[in-house]
Design an enzyme around this catalytic site. Sequence first.
Site, PDB file in Angstrom:
ATOM      1  N   TYR A 128       7.004  25.698  12.534  1.00  0.00           N
ATOM      2  CA  TYR A 128       6.212  25.399  12.224  1.00  0.00           C
ATOM      3  C   TYR A 128       4.693  25.138  12.995  1.00  0.00           C
ATOM      4  O   TYR A 128       3.617  25.074  12.655  1.00  0.00           O
ATOM      5  CB  TYR A 128       7.126  23.426  12.734  1.00  0.00           C
ATOM      6  N   ARG A 135      -3.064  27.363  10.444  1.00  0.00           N
ATOM      7  CA  ARG A 135      -3.847  25.745   9.673  1.00  0.00           C
ATOM      8  C   ARG A 135      -5.270  25.541  10.327  1.00  0.00           C
ATOM      9  O   ARG A 135      -6.398  25.144   9.356  1.00  0.00           O
ATOM     10  CB  ARG A 135      -3.335  25.063   8.844  1.00  0.00           C
ATOM     11  N   TYR A 187      -2.511  14.721  16.883  1.00  0.00           N
ATOM     12  CA  TYR A 187      -0.498  14.378  17.709  1.00  0.00           C
ATOM     13  C   TYR A 187      -1.065  14.729  19.226  1.00  0.00           C
ATOM     14  O   TYR A 187      -1.998  15.871  19.193  1.00  0.00           O
ATOM     15  CB  TYR A 187       0.606  14.944  17.080  1.00  0.00           C
ATOM     16  N   ARG A 200      -2.716  11.140   6.189  1.00  0.00           N
ATOM     17  CA  ARG A 200      -1.974  10.743   5.685  1.00  0.00           C
ATOM     18  C   ARG A 200      -1.373  10.381   4.065  1.00  0.00           C
ATOM     19  O   ARG A 200      -0.173  10.566   3.270  1.00  0.00           O
ATOM     20  CB  ARG A 200      -1.280   9.276   5.776  1.00  0.00           C
ATOM     21  N   GLU A 301      12.446  13.966   4.740  1.00  0.00           N
ATOM     22  CA  GLU A 301      11.036  13.691   4.760  1.00  0.00           C
ATOM     23  C   GLU A 301      10.687  13.255   3.005  1.00  0.00           C
ATOM     24  O   GLU A 301      11.534  13.348   1.712  1.00  0.00           O
ATOM     25  CB  GLU A 301      10.375  14.833   4.891  1.00  0.00           C
TER      26      GLU A 301
HETATM   27  C1  3EB Z   1       5.031  13.673  10.467  1.00  0.00           C
HETATM   28  O1  3EB Z   1       5.265  12.568   9.964  1.00  0.00           O
HETATM   29  C2  3EB Z   1       6.021  14.313  10.152  1.00  0.00           C
HETATM   30  O2  3EB Z   1       2.299  18.902   9.183  1.00  0.00           O
HETATM   31  O3  3EB Z   1       1.674  18.936   7.184  1.00  0.00           O
HETATM   32  C3  3EB Z   1       4.814  15.640   7.082  1.00  0.00           C
HETATM   33  C4  3EB Z   1       3.791  15.704   6.702  1.00  0.00           C
HETATM   34  C5  3EB Z   1       4.760  16.064   8.786  1.00  0.00           C
HETATM   35  C6  3EB Z   1       3.164  16.301   6.797  1.00  0.00           C
HETATM   36  C7  3EB Z   1       2.205  18.967   8.268  1.00  0.00           C
HETATM   37  C8  3EB Z   1       4.018  16.873   8.711  1.00  0.00           C
HETATM   38  C9  3EB Z   1       2.980  17.445   7.824  1.00  0.00           C
HETATM   39  O4  3EB Z   1       4.097  13.897  11.498  1.00  0.00           O
HETATM   40  C10 3EB Z   1       6.125  15.516   9.731  1.00  0.00           C
END
Ligand code: 3EB
Length: 309
Positions: A128, A135, A187, A200, A301
């Site tokens: 991941y 990406r 992050y 989001r 998820e």
């Molecule tokens: C999060 O909130 C959970 O890397 O594209 C959610 C949606 C998550 C997309 C991505 C990762 C991704 O971080 C993980």
Amino acid sequence: MSVILPEYHPVGQLPAQDILALVTFGGPVIRTDVLSFNVPIPQIGDPVAEVWRTKGKVLRETRGGIEIARTDDVLFGTVRATGRSDEATFDIYDSLVEVCRGSGYPNLWRMWNHVGGINEDEECLERYKRFSSGRHEALTAHGYSKDRFPAASAVGMSEPGLLVYFIAGRQEGVQAENPRQVSAYDYPPQYGPRSPSFSRATVVHGGLIFVSGTASVVGHETKHSGDAARQLEETIENLDVTLSSAAARVGRTASARDLTTTKIYLRAGVDHRELEPRLREVFRSRMVLQSDICRRELLLEIEGVAAIA
Ligand code: 3EB
């Protein structure tokens, strides 16, 4: 403007026409008259297929290794690759950005990413995290700034390699974040050397909301490790807040109950029957899939699409 909308149909009862693309999960590809492909992750319960409906003419072609079906203003694409995750991801994103721009659909609205062995290490770094790096490098190399990132999800699949499908548009989408969560692109580095490049949610056509994969994350931390029922409640709260903030961008209101279609990814070992009553109560049309999630402590998820009037 061509209206697009996802619907879930039992695999034996698919609509005959007005299909942009057809996605099956854990079952075979069933149609050759439309863009159709299978995502290798098992479904729990009676199998349904994801059908992207549209009215009007659909053109199909393959460009830069990407299979495409497009209307006058929406492009649906799918592509697979194998190889080291960061390199395969870079190549896929590099080529899809070029193809989308070159075809006149430069705005990425929504990306679905499936990474085989997503939680396993590959040359001492989790897949991941390699995926996130590839990406990030590709999108920033093409000049993407964080306020333009698409909505996304990134989960596992039961075959090796990478499978991406996506929707891009001629028009710009409107990005939204979740005020309960640190934006993924901000992050800290514990989740990978390059932060995850996604928003989001994105709002398009004034009222179609693509909600990214949403989990039990508050701030940037995973909440309720080991407790699927509490992770579900936290996730529903996050969906409510994300939908509300996305709808506010176009002067509307929305909540998790406005999701027209919802996918629930459950990690292997999570008891689906324990969650089913609550899932049924909140989500009308839903698909439950068994899949790994990008963080090992996350048991589930949820993502979906809302169409607000
Ligand atoms: C999060 O909130 C959970 O890397 O594209 C959610 C949606 C998550 C997309 C991505 C990762 C991704 O971080 C993980």
